[in-house]
Design an enzyme around this catalytic site. Structure first.
Site, PDB file in Angstrom:
ATOM      1  N   SER A 150       0.874  -0.883  -0.183  1.00 16.62           N
ATOM      2  CA  SER A 150       0.322  -0.049   0.131  1.00 16.62           C
ATOM      3  C   SER A 150       1.327   1.120  -0.567  1.00 16.62           C
ATOM      4  O   SER A 150       1.849   1.319   0.564  1.00 16.62           O
ATOM      5  CB  SER A 150      -0.974  -0.274   1.056  1.00 16.62           C
ATOM      6  OG  SER A 150      -1.639   0.981   1.592  1.00 16.62           O
ATOM      7  N   TYR A 164      -1.537  -1.248  10.174  1.00 20.22           N
ATOM      8  CA  TYR A 164      -2.102  -1.251   8.290  1.00 20.22           C
ATOM      9  C   TYR A 164      -0.508  -0.877   8.029  1.00 20.22           C
ATOM     10  O   TYR A 164       0.105  -1.414   7.258  1.00 20.22           O
ATOM     11  CB  TYR A 164      -3.349  -0.678   8.417  1.00 20.22           C
ATOM     12  CG  TYR A 164      -3.633  -0.713   6.563  1.00 20.22           C
ATOM     13  CD1 TYR A 164      -4.294  -1.864   6.628  1.00 20.22           C
ATOM     14  CD2 TYR A 164      -3.606   0.430   6.063  1.00 20.22           C
ATOM     15  CE1 TYR A 164      -4.204  -2.014   5.298  1.00 20.22           C
ATOM     16  CE2 TYR A 164      -3.671   0.556   4.231  1.00 20.22           C
ATOM     17  CZ  TYR A 164      -4.299  -0.767   4.010  1.00 20.22           C
ATOM     18  OH  TYR A 164      -4.323  -0.844   3.209  1.00 20.22           O
TER      19      TYR A 164
HETATM   20  P1  NDP Z   1     -11.830  -5.341   0.389  1.00 21.70           P
HETATM   21  O1  NDP Z   1     -12.094  -4.430   1.478  1.00 21.70           O
HETATM   22  O2  NDP Z   1     -12.891  -3.823  -0.413  1.00 21.70           O
HETATM   23  O3  NDP Z   1     -12.000  -6.068   0.069  1.00 21.70           O
HETATM   24  C1  NDP Z   1     -11.641  -6.585   0.379  1.00 21.70           C
HETATM   25  C2  NDP Z   1     -11.228  -8.345   0.181  1.00 21.70           C
HETATM   26  O4  NDP Z   1     -11.136  -9.792   0.859  1.00 21.70           O
HETATM   27  C3  NDP Z   1     -12.689  -9.202   0.289  1.00 21.70           C
HETATM   28  O5  NDP Z   1     -12.597 -10.274  -0.576  1.00 21.70           O
HETATM   29  C4  NDP Z   1     -13.249 -10.060   1.702  1.00 21.70           C
HETATM   30  O6  NDP Z   1     -13.751 -11.088   1.519  1.00 21.70           O
HETATM   31  C5  NDP Z   1     -11.139 -10.519   2.042  1.00 21.70           C
HETATM   32  N1  NDP Z   1     -11.171 -10.530   3.372  1.00 21.70           N
HETATM   33  C6  NDP Z   1     -11.406  -9.384   4.563  1.00 21.70           C
HETATM   34  N2  NDP Z   1     -10.527  -9.848   5.751  1.00 21.70           N
HETATM   35  C7  NDP Z   1     -10.506 -11.800   5.694  1.00 21.70           C
HETATM   36  C8  NDP Z   1      -9.981 -12.055   5.878  1.00 21.70           C
HETATM   37  N3  NDP Z   1      -9.823 -12.409   7.095  1.00 21.70           N
HETATM   38  N4  NDP Z   1     -10.371 -13.347   5.226  1.00 21.70           N
HETATM   39  C9  NDP Z   1     -10.155 -14.046   4.330  1.00 21.70           C
HETATM   40  N5  NDP Z   1     -11.052 -12.987   3.757  1.00 21.70           N
HETATM   41  C10 NDP Z   1     -10.984 -12.214   3.702  1.00 21.70           C
HETATM   42  O7  NDP Z   1     -10.690  -4.300  -0.040  1.00 21.70           O
HETATM   43  P2  NDP Z   1      -9.879  -3.418  -1.172  1.00 21.70           P
HETATM   44  O8  NDP Z   1     -10.235  -4.055  -2.490  1.00 21.70           O
HETATM   45  O9  NDP Z   1      -9.913  -2.075  -0.793  1.00 21.70           O
HETATM   46  O10 NDP Z   1      -8.410  -4.192  -0.396  1.00 21.70           O
HETATM   47  C11 NDP Z   1      -8.139  -5.340  -1.120  1.00 21.70           C
HETATM   48  C12 NDP Z   1      -5.950  -5.145  -0.698  1.00 21.70           C
HETATM   49  O11 NDP Z   1      -5.979  -4.397  -1.372  1.00 21.70           O
HETATM   50  C13 NDP Z   1      -5.958  -5.659   0.776  1.00 21.70           C
HETATM   51  O12 NDP Z   1      -4.762  -5.934   0.884  1.00 21.70           O
HETATM   52  C14 NDP Z   1      -5.931  -3.618   1.089  1.00 21.70           C
HETATM   53  O13 NDP Z   1      -5.171  -3.566   2.290  1.00 21.70           O
HETATM   54  C15 NDP Z   1      -5.124  -3.230  -0.288  1.00 21.70           C
HETATM   55  N6  NDP Z   1      -5.227  -1.553  -0.724  1.00 21.70           N
HETATM   56  C16 NDP Z   1      -6.089  -1.393  -0.844  1.00 21.70           C
HETATM   57  C17 NDP Z   1      -6.196   0.119  -0.748  1.00 21.70           C
HETATM   58  C18 NDP Z   1      -7.406   0.940  -1.568  1.00 21.70           C
HETATM   59  O14 NDP Z   1      -7.145   2.040  -1.502  1.00 21.70           O
HETATM   60  N7  NDP Z   1      -8.563   0.125  -1.436  1.00 21.70           N
HETATM   61  C19 NDP Z   1      -5.129   1.074  -0.875  1.00 21.70           C
HETATM   62  C20 NDP Z   1      -3.319   0.209  -0.194  1.00 21.70           C
HETATM   63  C21 NDP Z   1      -3.810  -1.300   0.106  1.00 21.70           C
HETATM   64  P3  NDP Z   1     -15.007 -10.869   2.255  1.00 21.70           P
HETATM   65  O15 NDP Z   1     -15.727  -9.563   1.688  1.00 21.70           O
HETATM   66  O16 NDP Z   1     -15.798 -12.628   1.941  1.00 21.70           O
HETATM   67  O17 NDP Z   1     -15.092 -10.410   4.158  1.00 21.70           O
END
Ligand code: NDP
Length: 259
Positions: A150, A164
């Site tokens: 990130s 984070y």
């Molecule tokens: P979302 O919260 O929109 O989606 C997260 C996904 O991960 C969902 O499919 C969720 O599944 C799954 N998930 C969350 N926790 C768990 C867990 N404990 N076990 C299994 N699955 C899990 O996140 P983003 O799309 O925004 O982020 C995706 C990645 O990108 C992350 O690693 C985030 O840190 C990184 N990121 C995002 C940024 C942004 O601006 N959006 C910026 C920088 C990094 P379910 O819904 O089924 O629980």
């Protein structure tokens, strides 16, 4: 991307953790469109996961849907095993599941919140990489890992996201170290590092006024969309396009951070 560059993706198998929504869902659909067979994964969003899987199948590609909380010990290993059991192999692992969880100043951060970050953002990435490397070696070498860092890893993040931000810095540095360890096995390890992309995680953890203020600082003038990492994922998955790239962090942030 049926012909030409990226053609080597045809039939290759990718597991995208956390692909029921947000960046992971777009990655899963984009990699399927490029010809890959996809293991879609969710924790709690079964209906969303089914929607992603069904969209991939409706578009003519292969997909399965896996479930599990990656912060629980042993789950990422099972997800990789289930991918291999179904498709016969795995070519790329994308460790996308991760979360800011909640914004808290360090002074108000409990040991429990710290442990949640360790389990989800640190250990699941480490454990999934360890299991993928073992599987890639079993398959005779080759293979790719893409971890989600990130912009917060470089900036310290917005208010109240120290754990984070620290976890994403761990992921970037761990990925570089692992890339060196496994290069001899022709395994490539890279990171995609988004800036601020509009996803359910941002909606939940960043108030609209915070996002509006951030958008004004972004040289390209807007918050990114969840599908704006897809090109980087396709490129990093393709040995033909990025076969000489390992240990790198690809920053996708509209110019918000220029190293
Ligand atoms: P979302 O919260 O929109 O989606 C997260 C996904 O991960 C969902 O499919 C969720 O599944 C799954 N998930 C969350 N926790 C768990 C867990 N404990 N076990 C299994 N699955 C899990 O996140 P983003 O799309 O925004 O982020 C995706 C990645 O990108 C992350 O690693 C985030 O840190 C990184 N990121 C995002 C940024 C942004 O601006 N959006 C910026 C920088 C990094 P379910 O819904 O089924 O629980």
């Amino acid at each position: 991307m049926a012909t030409g560059l990226g053609q080597d993706l045809q039939g290759k198998v990718v597991l995208v953790t956390g692909s029921s929504r947000g960046i992971g869902a777009e990655a899963a659909k984009g990699l399927a469109a490029a010809g890959m067979k996809v293991a879609v994964h969710y924790r709690s969003g079964k209906a969303e996961g089914e929607t992603v899987r069904d969209a991939i199948i409706a578009a003519g590609s292969e997909a399965i849907l896996l479930q599990g909380d990656v912060s629980e010990k042993g789950v990422v290993e099972r997800l990789i095993a289930e991918t291999v059991q179904h498709f016969g192999r795995i070519d790329v692992l994308i460790n996308n599941a991760g979360d800011l969880i909640e914004r808290r100043p360090v002074a108000d951060t409990s040991d429990d919140l710290f442990e949640q970050h360790i389990a989800l953002n640190f250990r699941s990435t480490f454990a999934a990489c360890r299991a993928a490397v073992a599987q890639f070696r079993k398959q005779g070498g080759g293979g790719g890992i893409i971890n989600l860092s990130s912009i917060a890893a470089r900036t310290g993040g917005g208010g109240g996201s120290s754990l984070y931000a620290g976890s994403k810095a761990f992921i970037a540095t761990f990925s570089r170290a692992l890339a060196k360890e496994v290069a001899a096995d022709r395994i490539r390890v890279n990171c995609v590092s988004p800036g601020v992309l509009s996803t359910p995680m941002q909606d939940r953890t960043s108030p609209p006024e915070m996002l509006a203020a951030l958008a004004k600082q972004i040289p390209l003038g807007r918050i990114g969309a969840a599908d704006e990492c897809v090109g980087a994922f396709q490129w990093l998955c393709s040995d033909a396009m990025s076969g000489y790239v390992t240990g790198q962090v690809i920053e996708i942030n509209g110019g918000l951070l220029m190293p």
